[in-house]
Write an enzyme that holds these catalytic residues in place. Structure first.
Site, short mmCIF file in Angstrom:
data_model
loop_
_atom_site.label_atom_id
_atom_site.label_comp_id
_atom_site.label_asym_id
_atom_site.label_seq_id
_atom_site.Cartn_x
_atom_site.Cartn_y
_atom_site.Cartn_z
N CYS A 1 64.73 30.03 47.76
CA CYS A 1 64.88 30.83 48.97
C CYS A 1 63.66 31.74 49.09
O CYS A 1 63.50 32.67 48.30
CB CYS A 1 66.18 31.64 48.88
SG CYS A 1 66.62 32.49 50.40
N CYS B 1 48.37 33.63 41.37
CA CYS B 1 48.10 35.05 41.64
C CYS B 1 49.29 35.96 41.31
O CYS B 1 49.16 37.18 41.39
CB CYS B 1 47.67 35.25 43.09
SG CYS B 1 48.98 35.08 44.32
N CYS C 1 50.56 29.59 49.16
CA CYS C 1 50.70 31.02 48.89
C CYS C 1 49.79 31.78 49.85
O CYS C 1 48.60 31.46 49.95
CB CYS C 1 50.33 31.32 47.44
SG CYS C 1 50.22 33.08 47.06
N CYS D 1 46.74 33.58 47.66
CA CYS D 1 45.58 32.90 47.05
C CYS D 1 45.38 31.48 47.57
O CYS D 1 44.48 30.78 47.11
CB CYS D 1 45.74 32.88 45.53
SG CYS D 1 47.05 31.78 44.94
#
Length: 166
Positions: free
Chosen positions: A153, A133, A82, A85
């Site tokens: 996706c 997050c 991510c 975070c």
């Protein structure tokens, strides 16, 4: 054809031809979710650590333009994290070429993502977000390959790729 139809068609054409990230009206922190997350920052704090494109996608549920992410063509072994975070969320082992213009995976890493119903754009979809997050990653569809039949996706701008070490 009414005024709304003309405006919607114009907005769709502008978004398709426009910048790398599109914004979805009516979605975001002002439409509070029932969830709370380990990583909780103010809008100002998120803006300091994310690029404008990352902020629009991760915090305002925007979508990057199809074909704009180099991660769609990433072939190396590694892990996708991510961008908000740094939680590891997807493995290259589950990545496949969906032909959609966005990085696609048939499953996430265990305990890495959460989902919720997204009723925007006149349809119902499954939104996928970082479980730590709450950052918007993309959507899940039922047209993926075996073994899950799912297509996660994702917006490449919402991810950071970390190659595997030898």
């Amino acid at each position: 054809m009414n005024r709304r139809s003309v405006l919607m068609a114009g907005a769709a054409m502008a978004a398709a031809a426009g910048g790398a990230v599109m914004f979805r009206r009516g979605v975001g922190p002002e439409h509070a979710w029932a969830e709370t997350f380990e990583v909780d920052k103010s809008e100002a704090e998120w803006r300091k650590i994310l690029t404008p494109e990352q902020f629009t996608v991760l915090r305002k549920q925007g979508t990057e333009r199809a074909g704009s992410s180099p991660l769609d063509h990433e072939k190396r072994k590694g892990t996708y994290h991510c961008a908000g975070c740094d939680l590891a969320v997807y493995s290259s082992e589950a990545k496949f070429d969906s032909g959609t213009g966005w990085p696609s995976f048939w499953q996430s890493l265990p305990d890495a993502v959460g989902t919720r119903q997204d009723n925007s754009l006149f349809m119902t979809r499954t939104e996928v977000h970082c479980r730590r997050c709450g950052g918007h990653l993309g959507h899940i569809f039922d047209d993926g390959p075996p073994p899950t039949g799912k297509r996660h996706c994702l917006n490449g701008v919402a991810l950071k790729f970390r190659p595997a070490t030898a």
